[in-house]
Design a protein around this motif. Structure first.
Motif, mmCIF file in Angstrom:
data_model
loop_
_atom_site.group_PDB
_atom_site.id
_atom_site.type_symbol
_atom_site.label_atom_id
_atom_site.label_comp_id
_atom_site.label_asym_id
_atom_site.label_seq_id
_atom_site.Cartn_x
_atom_site.Cartn_y
_atom_site.Cartn_z
ATOM 1 N N PRO A 138 -21.613 18.150 -34.093
ATOM 2 C CA PRO A 138 -21.103 16.974 -33.350
ATOM 3 C C PRO A 138 -21.025 17.201 -31.841
ATOM 4 N N TRP A 139 -20.878 18.449 -31.417
ATOM 5 C CA TRP A 139 -20.786 18.728 -29.980
ATOM 6 C C TRP A 139 -22.150 19.057 -29.367
ATOM 7 N N LEU A 140 -23.057 19.628 -30.161
ATOM 8 C CA LEU A 140 -24.378 19.978 -29.645
ATOM 9 C C LEU A 140 -25.293 18.771 -29.559
ATOM 10 N N ASP A 141 -25.200 17.880 -30.541
ATOM 11 C CA ASP A 141 -26.040 16.679 -30.549
ATOM 12 C C ASP A 141 -25.152 15.475 -30.256
ATOM 13 N N LYS A 198 -26.527 9.009 -28.697
ATOM 14 C CA LYS A 198 -25.995 7.802 -29.316
ATOM 15 C C LYS A 198 -26.862 7.304 -30.459
ATOM 16 N N GLU A 199 -28.104 7.736 -30.499
ATOM 17 C CA GLU A 199 -29.016 7.279 -31.550
ATOM 18 C C GLU A 199 -28.654 7.944 -32.862
ATOM 19 N N ARG A 200 -28.639 7.164 -33.944
ATOM 20 C CA ARG A 200 -28.260 7.688 -35.250
ATOM 21 C C ARG A 200 -29.402 7.662 -36.270
ATOM 22 N N ARG A 201 -30.506 7.045 -35.930
ATOM 23 C CA ARG A 201 -31.629 7.029 -36.869
ATOM 24 C C ARG A 201 -32.353 8.371 -36.838
ATOM 25 N N PRO A 202 -32.640 8.964 -38.011
ATOM 26 C CA PRO A 202 -33.283 10.292 -38.045
ATOM 27 C C PRO A 202 -34.594 10.351 -37.278
#
Length: 269
Positions: free
Chosen positions: A127-130, A133-137
């Protein structure tokens, strides 16, 4: 005290001599009655529902745990040299990883600390490295690619470790493999055997220690032959080793005579 600037004659009270407006209304959850079935207060409504679902799942899980006996293996025996230790399935990929030269021996710290640390540390810090805002793989090729490669490596290493373990079991001699289990271990004669000096030479599981293995002895000797050996001895085994009644002696001889090899038992059936 002052008047607001929205055209209405409304008094505004400030905190002390500051310009911070004083709010007298209480901080209460919003009334969601105008949105029926669409939203609700997190506490306590939503949290209570989640808690009730968790209780039902936990009770069902505990019921299954208590209804089924744990899949325990055989009793630990340090004298059993044919036993092949293997970790639980969720650690098999780490078990296989330690077989590589670059992750074992002088480099064992790589297989035990570095690689697992990167794997689990990256998962923990994701959660801190990535922080995109985009959530689509498909829009997150780096994160998605690393996750898929890690998952593929875990699956492949787990399969290789299990396949290798099965091949090792298949290549063992019949006397030491899982197929050559003791015949009728629930028979009282097995307790007679373990309580006598026989166990010191022939082993807790008939595998043979200082003396020969007794697995499959019923294929070579009859009950009378075994009784004769018990009474008169044979080879390095002296006479009079058995300490018990004549009835127990015959019971033990009959039980040993039933210790046929697995192949014989299958052909008789």
């Amino acid at each position: 005290m002052a008047h607001n600037h929205d055209g209405k004659d409304k008094q505004v009270h400030f905190v002390g001599d500051s310009r911070v407006a004083r709010r007298n209304e209480k901080m209460v959850p919003k009334d969601y009655s105008e949105f029926p079935g669409k939203t609700e207060a997190f506490f306590p409504n939503f949290l209570l529902k989640e808690w009730m679902v968790a209780v039902v799942v936990l009770v069902g899980f505990m019921a299954l745990v208590m209804a089924h006996e744990p899949p325990l293996g055989e009793q630990a025996d340090p004298t059993n040299t044919g036993f092949l230790p293997v970790p639980d399935w969720y650690f098999l990929f780490l078990y296989e990883l330690l077989k590589f030269k670059w992750a074992s021996g002088p480099f064992v710290v790589i297989g035990t600390v570095v690689v697992p640390g990167l794997l689990f540390g990256g998962l923990l810090l994701a959660p801190w490295l990535d922080r995109g805002k985009e959530r689509r793989p498909v829009k997150r090729p780096v994160s998605t690619g690393i996750a898929l490669l890690s998952l593929l490596a875990i699956v492949v290493l787990t399969w290789v470790a299990w396949d290798e373990h099965e091949k090792q079991l298949a290549s063992q001699p019949k006397g030491d493999s899982e197929d050559a289990k003791i015949v009728h271990p629930e028979d009282p004669a097995y307790e007679i055997y373990k309580n006598n000096a026989c166990v010191n030479c022939h082993g807790q599981k008939l595998e043979g220690l200082q003396g020969p293995s007794l697995r499959g002895i019923g294929d070579a000797y009859t009950t009378e032959d075994i009784l004769k050996i018990i009474n008169e001895g044979k080879g390095q085994m002296p006479a009079g080793m058995f300490q018990g009644t004549e009835e127990e002696k015959r019971q033990l001889a009959e039980w040993l005579a039933n210790q046929d090899p697995p192949e014989e038992k299958e052909s008789q059936q």
